[in-house]
Design a protein around this motif. Structure first.
Motif, PDB file in Angstrom:
ATOM      1  N   THR A  29       0.837  -1.208   0.000  1.00 46.07           N
ATOM      2  CA  THR A  29       0.000   0.000   0.000  1.00 46.07           C
ATOM      3  C   THR A  29       0.864   1.247   0.000  1.00 46.07           C
ATOM      4  O   THR A  29       0.648   2.170  -0.791  1.00 46.07           O
ATOM      5  N   ARG A  30       1.878   1.290   0.887  1.00 45.73           N
ATOM      6  CA  ARG A  30       2.789   2.449   0.930  1.00 45.73           C
ATOM      7  C   ARG A  30       3.556   2.600  -0.382  1.00 45.73           C
ATOM      8  O   ARG A  30       3.700   3.690  -0.913  1.00 45.73           O
ATOM      9  N   THR A  31       4.044   1.475  -0.893  1.00 48.20           N
ATOM     10  CA  THR A  31       4.853   1.510  -2.109  1.00 48.20           C
ATOM     11  C   THR A  31       4.023   1.961  -3.301  1.00 48.20           C
ATOM     12  O   THR A  31       4.468   2.794  -4.095  1.00 48.20           O
ATOM     13  N   TRP A  32       2.806   1.425  -3.448  1.00 47.32           N
ATOM     14  CA  TRP A  32       1.969   1.805  -4.581  1.00 47.32           C
ATOM     15  C   TRP A  32       1.496   3.252  -4.490  1.00 47.32           C
ATOM     16  O   TRP A  32       1.175   3.859  -5.491  1.00 47.32           O
ATOM     17  N   THR A  33       1.454   3.812  -3.293  1.00 46.96           N
ATOM     18  CA  THR A  33       1.119   5.227  -3.147  1.00 46.96           C
ATOM     19  C   THR A  33       2.233   6.095  -3.740  1.00 46.96           C
ATOM     20  O   THR A  33       1.973   7.070  -4.432  1.00 46.96           O
ATOM     21  N   ARG A  34       3.497   5.694  -3.471  1.00 45.25           N
ATOM     22  CA  ARG A  34       4.656   6.440  -3.986  1.00 45.25           C
ATOM     23  C   ARG A  34       4.989   6.079  -5.427  1.00 45.25           C
ATOM     24  O   ARG A  34       5.427   6.923  -6.200  1.00 45.25           O
ATOM     25  N   GLU A  35       4.872   4.783  -5.758  1.00 44.78           N
ATOM     26  CA  GLU A  35       5.284   4.272  -7.067  1.00 44.78           C
ATOM     27  C   GLU A  35       4.138   3.467  -7.688  1.00 44.78           C
ATOM     28  O   GLU A  35       4.099   2.251  -7.544  1.00 44.78           O
ATOM     29  N   PRO A  36       3.207   4.118  -8.376  1.00 42.40           N
ATOM     30  CA  PRO A  36       2.031   3.421  -8.905  1.00 42.40           C
ATOM     31  C   PRO A  36       2.356   2.266  -9.860  1.00 42.40           C
ATOM     32  O   PRO A  36       1.565   1.347  -9.998  1.00 42.40           O
ATOM     33  N   ASP A  37       3.520   2.297 -10.504  1.00 43.48           N
ATOM     34  CA  ASP A  37       3.886   1.240 -11.447  1.00 43.48           C
ATOM     35  C   ASP A  37       4.713   0.120 -10.822  1.00 43.48           C
ATOM     36  O   ASP A  37       5.190  -0.756 -11.538  1.00 43.48           O
ATOM     37  N   TYR A  38       4.905   0.148  -9.495  1.00 38.50           N
ATOM     38  CA  TYR A  38       5.708  -0.866  -8.813  1.00 38.50           C
ATOM     39  C   TYR A  38       5.098  -2.245  -9.004  1.00 38.50           C
ATOM     40  O   TYR A  38       3.904  -2.441  -8.853  1.00 38.50           O
ATOM     41  N   ARG A  39       5.933  -3.220  -9.338  1.00 40.44           N
ATOM     42  CA  ARG A  39       5.520  -4.614  -9.432  1.00 40.44           C
ATOM     43  C   ARG A  39       6.528  -5.446  -8.659  1.00 40.44           C
ATOM     44  O   ARG A  39       7.723  -5.357  -8.912  1.00 40.44           O
ATOM     45  N   PRO A  40       6.055  -6.271  -7.710  1.00 43.45           N
ATOM     46  CA  PRO A  40       6.991  -7.101  -6.955  1.00 43.45           C
ATOM     47  C   PRO A  40       7.662  -8.130  -7.856  1.00 43.45           C
ATOM     48  O   PRO A  40       7.018  -8.705  -8.730  1.00 43.45           O
ATOM     49  N   ALA A  41       8.933  -8.333  -7.638  1.00 41.73           N
ATOM     50  CA  ALA A  41       9.659  -9.393  -8.344  1.00 41.73           C
ATOM     51  C   ALA A  41       9.327 -10.705  -7.648  1.00 41.73           C
ATOM     52  O   ALA A  41       9.364 -10.798  -6.426  1.00 41.73           O
ATOM     53  N   VAL A  42       8.991 -11.690  -8.420  1.00 38.45           N
ATOM     54  CA  VAL A  42       8.618 -12.975  -7.845  1.00 38.45           C
ATOM     55  C   VAL A  42       9.783 -13.934  -8.035  1.00 38.45           C
ATOM     56  O   VAL A  42      10.236 -14.169  -9.140  1.00 38.45           O
ATOM     57  N   ALA A  43      10.261 -14.454  -6.923  1.00 34.70           N
ATOM     58  CA  ALA A  43      11.345 -15.423  -6.956  1.00 34.70           C
ATOM     59  C   ALA A  43      10.808 -16.748  -6.438  1.00 34.70           C
ATOM     60  O   ALA A  43      10.311 -16.828  -5.322  1.00 34.70           O
ATOM     61  N   ALA A  44      10.888 -17.768  -7.247  1.00 37.91           N
ATOM     62  CA  ALA A  44      10.415 -19.093  -6.828  1.00 37.91           C
ATOM     63  C   ALA A  44      11.435 -19.696  -5.887  1.00 37.91           C
ATOM     64  O   ALA A  44      12.622 -19.786  -6.206  1.00 37.91           O
ATOM     65  N   ARG A  45      10.980 -20.084  -4.717  1.00 39.54           N
ATOM     66  CA  ARG A  45      11.858 -20.695  -3.723  1.00 39.54           C
ATOM     67  C   ARG A  45      11.216 -21.974  -3.246  1.00 39.54           C
ATOM     68  O   ARG A  45      10.034 -22.010  -2.925  1.00 39.54           O
ATOM     69  N   THR A  46      12.001 -23.018  -3.174  1.00 44.29           N
ATOM     70  CA  THR A  46      11.451 -24.277  -2.680  1.00 44.29           C
ATOM     71  C   THR A  46      11.656 -24.404  -1.181  1.00 44.29           C
ATOM     72  O   THR A  46      10.888 -25.062  -0.514  1.00 44.29           O
ATOM     73  N   THR A  47      12.686 -23.769  -0.654  1.00 37.85           N
ATOM     74  CA  THR A  47      12.929 -23.791   0.784  1.00 37.85           C
ATOM     75  C   THR A  47      13.388 -22.417   1.222  1.00 37.85           C
ATOM     76  O   THR A  47      13.935 -21.646   0.457  1.00 37.85           O
ATOM     77  N   MET A  48      13.145 -22.113   2.478  1.00 35.03           N
ATOM     78  CA  MET A  48      13.583 -20.841   3.044  1.00 35.03           C
ATOM     79  C   MET A  48      14.157 -21.133   4.418  1.00 35.03           C
ATOM     80  O   MET A  48      13.503 -21.797   5.231  1.00 35.03           O
TER      81      MET A  48
END
Length: 50
Positions: A29-48
């Protein structure tokens, strides 16, 4: 979008660390208020590490 993240989700964005779906929603919400075109990078992880 918030349904994609569980309460146990953990995110890192540059120097900011967010934990759980509520914090992720707040972050986006905060990020999209400042940067309307922000898109999260999706990283596939099998374990964390705990």
């Amino acid at each position: 979008m918030s349904l994609a993240y569980t309460p146990g989700s953990r995110w890192r964005n540059r120097a900011e660390f967010v934990n759980g779906s509520a914090e992720i929603v707040g972050f986006l919400t905060r990020t999209w208020t400042r940067e309307p075109d922000y898109r999260p990078a999706v990283a596939a992880r099998t374990t964390m590490p705990a």
